[in-house]
Write an enzyme that holds these catalytic residues in place. Structure first.
Site, PDB file in Angstrom:
ATOM      1  N   ASP A   1      -5.990   2.271  -2.920  1.00 50.79           N
ATOM      2  CA  ASP A   1      -7.220   2.644  -2.466  1.00 50.79           C
ATOM      3  C   ASP A   1      -8.100   3.343  -1.127  1.00 50.79           C
ATOM      4  O   ASP A   1      -8.737   3.685  -0.667  1.00 50.79           O
ATOM      5  CB  ASP A   1      -7.480   1.223  -1.701  1.00 50.79           C
ATOM      6  CG  ASP A   1      -6.505   0.898  -0.768  1.00 50.79           C
ATOM      7  OD1 ASP A   1      -5.053   1.784  -0.742  1.00 50.79           O
ATOM      8  OD2 ASP A   1      -6.409  -0.337   0.493  1.00 50.79           O
ATOM      9  N   ARG A   2      -6.563   3.955  -1.644  1.00 52.97           N
ATOM     10  CA  ARG A   2      -6.654   5.192  -0.533  1.00 52.97           C
ATOM     11  C   ARG A   2      -6.708   6.373  -1.515  1.00 52.97           C
ATOM     12  O   ARG A   2      -6.354   7.047  -2.720  1.00 52.97           O
ATOM     13  CB  ARG A   2      -5.367   6.186   0.032  1.00 52.97           C
ATOM     14  CG  ARG A   2      -5.179   4.553   1.338  1.00 52.97           C
ATOM     15  CD  ARG A   2      -3.990   4.863   1.991  1.00 52.97           C
ATOM     16  NE  ARG A   2      -3.973   4.508   3.254  1.00 52.97           N
ATOM     17  CZ  ARG A   2      -3.632   4.483   4.414  1.00 52.97           C
ATOM     18  NH1 ARG A   2      -2.917   5.824   4.179  1.00 52.97           N
ATOM     19  NH2 ARG A   2      -3.282   3.156   5.224  1.00 52.97           N
TER      20      ARG A   2
ATOM     21  N   ASP B   1      -0.742   1.243  -3.716  1.00 50.22           N
ATOM     22  CA  ASP B   1      -2.646   0.089  -4.311  1.00 50.22           C
ATOM     23  C   ASP B   1      -3.646   0.839  -5.147  1.00 50.22           C
ATOM     24  O   ASP B   1      -4.481  -0.090  -5.088  1.00 50.22           O
ATOM     25  CB  ASP B   1      -1.827  -1.307  -3.490  1.00 50.22           C
ATOM     26  CG  ASP B   1      -2.618  -0.521  -2.123  1.00 50.22           C
ATOM     27  OD1 ASP B   1      -2.926   0.832  -1.430  1.00 50.22           O
ATOM     28  OD2 ASP B   1      -3.571  -0.851  -1.352  1.00 50.22           O
TER      29      ASP B   1
ATOM     30  N   GLU C   1     -12.483   5.571   6.571  1.00 48.90           N
ATOM     31  CA  GLU C   1     -11.565   5.477   7.342  1.00 48.90           C
ATOM     32  C   GLU C   1     -10.768   7.156   7.883  1.00 48.90           C
ATOM     33  O   GLU C   1     -11.373   7.315   6.110  1.00 48.90           O
ATOM     34  CB  GLU C   1     -10.616   4.867   7.251  1.00 48.90           C
ATOM     35  CG  GLU C   1     -11.026   3.522   7.353  1.00 48.90           C
ATOM     36  CD  GLU C   1     -10.375   2.349   7.688  1.00 48.90           C
ATOM     37  OE1 GLU C   1     -10.347   1.671   8.916  1.00 48.90           O
ATOM     38  OE2 GLU C   1      -9.211   1.677   6.248  1.00 48.90           O
TER      39      GLU C   1
ATOM     40  N   SER D   1       0.430  -1.233  -0.154  1.00 49.44           N
ATOM     41  CA  SER D   1      -0.371   0.355   0.142  1.00 49.44           C
ATOM     42  C   SER D   1       0.833   1.142  -0.055  1.00 49.44           C
ATOM     43  O   SER D   1       1.512   1.473  -0.802  1.00 49.44           O
ATOM     44  CB  SER D   1      -1.279   0.173   1.454  1.00 49.44           C
ATOM     45  OG  SER D   1      -1.749   1.254   0.936  1.00 49.44           O
ATOM     46  N   HIS D   2       0.367   2.550   1.023  1.00 45.42           N
ATOM     47  CA  HIS D   2       1.412   3.404   1.121  1.00 45.42           C
ATOM     48  C   HIS D   2       2.865   2.786   1.616  1.00 45.42           C
ATOM     49  O   HIS D   2       3.634   4.109   1.536  1.00 45.42           O
ATOM     50  CB  HIS D   2       0.904   4.225   1.889  1.00 45.42           C
ATOM     51  CG  HIS D   2       0.463   3.074   3.554  1.00 45.42           C
ATOM     52  ND1 HIS D   2      -0.794   2.785   3.613  1.00 45.42           N
ATOM     53  CD2 HIS D   2       1.008   3.454   4.738  1.00 45.42           C
ATOM     54  CE1 HIS D   2      -0.267   2.394   4.829  1.00 45.42           C
ATOM     55  NE2 HIS D   2       0.553   3.112   5.475  1.00 45.42           N
TER      56      HIS D   2
ATOM     57  N   ASP E   1      -2.663   6.023  -3.426  1.00 46.23           N
ATOM     58  CA  ASP E   1      -2.450   5.734  -3.005  1.00 46.23           C
ATOM     59  C   ASP E   1      -1.223   4.581  -3.608  1.00 46.23           C
ATOM     60  O   ASP E   1      -0.972   4.458  -4.572  1.00 46.23           O
ATOM     61  CB  ASP E   1      -1.951   4.928  -1.633  1.00 46.23           C
ATOM     62  CG  ASP E   1      -2.905   3.692  -1.437  1.00 46.23           C
ATOM     63  OD1 ASP E   1      -3.633   3.856  -2.342  1.00 46.23           O
ATOM     64  OD2 ASP E   1      -2.272   3.482  -0.666  1.00 46.23           O
TER      65      ASP E   1
ATOM     66  N   LYS F   1     -11.436  -0.665   0.378  1.00 42.15           N
ATOM     67  CA  LYS F   1     -11.594   0.996  -0.044  1.00 42.15           C
ATOM     68  C   LYS F   1     -11.807   1.941  -1.213  1.00 42.15           C
ATOM     69  O   LYS F   1     -10.538   0.845  -1.923  1.00 42.15           O
ATOM     70  CB  LYS F   1     -10.802   1.529   0.824  1.00 42.15           C
ATOM     71  CG  LYS F   1      -9.205   1.714   1.727  1.00 42.15           C
ATOM     72  CD  LYS F   1      -8.780   2.381   2.186  1.00 42.15           C
ATOM     73  CE  LYS F   1      -7.567   1.654   2.775  1.00 42.15           C
ATOM     74  NZ  LYS F   1      -6.661   0.698   3.093  1.00 42.15           N
TER      75      LYS F   1
END
Ligand code: VG1
Ligand code: CO
Length: 543
Positions: free
Chosen positions: A281-282, A279, A363, A113-114, A277, A376
């Site tokens: 999702d953010r 991947d 979130e 992810s991030h 981000d 997300k």
């Protein structure tokens, strides 16, 4: 085709955290490390022979190596079909969508992810179940327990599968489909949103700037935001995925997405800015000289959801993770719908979404999503905002101000203390827990504690219990301070302190967040001894 069995030795550190197993690349490069985890997963799962597996990742260093290993193991395990993204790429929400669309048994997503990438960066592996969502705790715990005693793994002795062209391959009883990672996802977005309204907003000169941070959303942004919605290429920043994210930290906040942040806060800023981000999702949403706090973003989307075609009939309910601000709670109350409070991590929303108890959830950590997938979704959040702006014909800051005027403002910040020595972090938590009993009704400045407890969650659908999900100080006036340790880091500990106050005085809506929350920030340190335990005078990152 030959199936080879390899003797292996177990590792003791393969317990998944908030979002899958996340470790440094160097850890994953240890002999049999990845294979052990994948075999543990296959050994614990049941009923996948002949079924479909979705496979892809965010393109970071080791992504392709890991994918080839997983393909060989999945063929040996007897999957009937493996759907892999072209070049091994799939954003997390697109993988979730492919699982659902293909009625797959599940999917394996490679991402940290991030977290930074590259040979010195991190890697992660996550299993999502047939609903498209991250595996729940019972399953991840079973995988971990199995990994402690694993003694061998199996792979099919097949050549490397070419992932650089869209094609079909077949080995034994397994078909491998290399697919366009964007096409199905882009089609889903077109079904959810009013693309013609967004396109005419853009055609009429509304300036949008998107930063993919050299991560997975680049190809998605080029197709959807560029080709389909007409946003200028020069406003799509860093859209070539790179194995090391260009040396950056693919976390969409004002600290790490600084190129975008500088543009958006300047005098010549575009009307709208967003970033995603590693991947995909953010999301971070910005207006001209205006930052939208993720907790507010969730609340604004909920309050305006009926303007978006997919949600025109209203929301069944909403949910937020416990540390996320209560902005969404106030909206839910006015809408007359339920609002659920879950532990941190998207896996806790899955049951509520599957049971149609909620339509939207989010979130504070720049994550927003809905029932369209079970993750997300960064691009989705950007499209939500663009759709709302297109219909309301107001700027981001006007929408935000109107929202606060209607619902009040939850002034909110998160302070992260990264790289804290593990024992010091544990001591801080232990000290706080031991002290909780003395805190009820205690007054600090103008704030009196109503409840001081440790959050424990009972899933309303399956009754499973998740304990130790963060320490909460709830004040009588609605203010909150939450402490928890990160479950996604790969070295040392990260302490997260979430601070929130509710303000209904519109004269104060423009006040600086850190100054507004200063008394509570001070109280947090006084109660938890943050400076003393961490040895840090200021947080590493403030969002
Ligand atoms: C963080 C966030 C959490 C998020 C998780 C995965 O976890 O706080 O809200 O769900 O990352 O996000 P933690 O345990 O470090 O606080 V991502 O974009 O890694 O999939
Ligand atoms: Co992510």
């Amino acid at each position: 085709m030959q199936i080879v069995t390899v003797a292996s030795k177990a590792y003791s550190d393969q317990r998944p955290g908030t979002s899958g197993l996340r470790k440094s690349v160097v850890t994953f490069q240890q002999e049999h490390y990845l294979e052990n985890f994948v075999q543990s997963l296959f050994d614990v799962l049941d009923g996948y022979v002949g079924k479909t597996l979705i496979l892809g990742g965010d393109g970071r260093f080791f992504n392709l190596t890991a994918i080839q290993v997983i393909i060989r193991m999945a063929v040996a395990a007897g999957f009937g079909r493996i759907v892999v993204g072209h070049d091994g790429l799939l954003s997390t929400p697109a993988a979730s969508h492919l699982i659902r669309k293909n009625k797959a048994f599940g999917g394996i997503i490679l991402s940290a992810s991030h977290n930074p990438g590259g040979p010195d960066g991190d890697l992660g592996i996550k299993f999502n179940t047939a609903n498209g969502g991250p595996a729940q705790e019972a399953l991840t715990e079973a995988i971990f327990q199995h990994s402690l005693k694993i003694a061998h793994y199996h792979f099919a002795d097949i050549p490397e599968v070419p992932l650089d062209c869209i094609d079909q391959h077949s080995f034994g009883h397994t078909i491998i489909d290399v697919v366009d990672p964007v096409a199905d996802y882009a089609q889903l977005m077109q079904e959810l949103f009013d693309f013609s309204a967004i396109k005419s907003l853009i055609d009429n000169g509304f300036q949008v700037c998107f930063d993919a941070m050299h991560a997975i959303t680049g190809p998605y942004a080029k197709k959807i935001l560029g080709e389909q919605l007409g946003i200028n290429q020069e406003n799509l920043l860093n859209c070539e995925p790179k194995a090391d994210f260009g040396g950056g930290h693919p976390d969409p906040n004002l600290t790490y997405a600084h190129e975008l942040a500088e543009r958006m806060l300047s005098d010549t800023a575009p009307d709208f800015g967003a970033a995603s981000d590693g991947d995909g999702d953010r999301n971070m949403i910005l207006g001209r000289q205006c930052f939208v706090n993720p907790s507010d973003s969730l609340a604004v989307i909920a309050a305006n959801a009926t303007l978006i075609p997919a949600y025109k009939n209203g929301l069944s309910g909403v949910a937020r993770s416990m540390p996320t601000s209560a902005a969404i709670d106030v909206v839910a109350k006015q809408l007359g719908i339920d609002c659920y409070e879950t532990p941190t991590g998207w896996k806790f929303f899955g049951n509520l979404l599957d049971a149609n108890k909620i339509t939207l959830c989010g979130e504070e950590s720049f994550g927003t999503g809905s029932n369209h997938v079970r993750e997300k979704d960064g691009i989705w959040a950007v499209l939500c905002w663009l759709n709302i702006v297109a219909v309301k014909k107001q700027s981001v800051s006007e929408i935000l101000l109107a929202h606060w005027q209607r619902f009040g403002k939850h002034v909110y910040t998160r302070h992260d203390y990264q790289g804290v020595e593990t024992t010091s972090a544990k001591n801080l938590v232990e000290h706080l827990l031991n002290n909780l009993i003395n805190l009820s009704d205690k007054q600090f400045d103008n704030y009196t504690i109503k409840t001081a407890d440790e959050f424990s969650y009972t899933d309303p659908i399956d009754g499973s219990i998740s304990e130790h999900q963060g320490i909460r100080l709830l004040f009588k006036n609605g203010a909150r301070i939450i402490f928890r340790l990160s479950g996604t880091g790969t070295s040392g500990a990260t302490l997260r302190v979430y601070i929130e106050d509710y303000c209904t005085d519109s004269n104060q809506y423009n006040e600086n967040t850190q100054s507004y929350l200063k008394p509570l920030i001070h109280i947090a340190d006084k109660i938890a001894g943050i400076k003393m335990h961490t040895g840090m005078k200021i947080p590493t990152v403030i969002t």
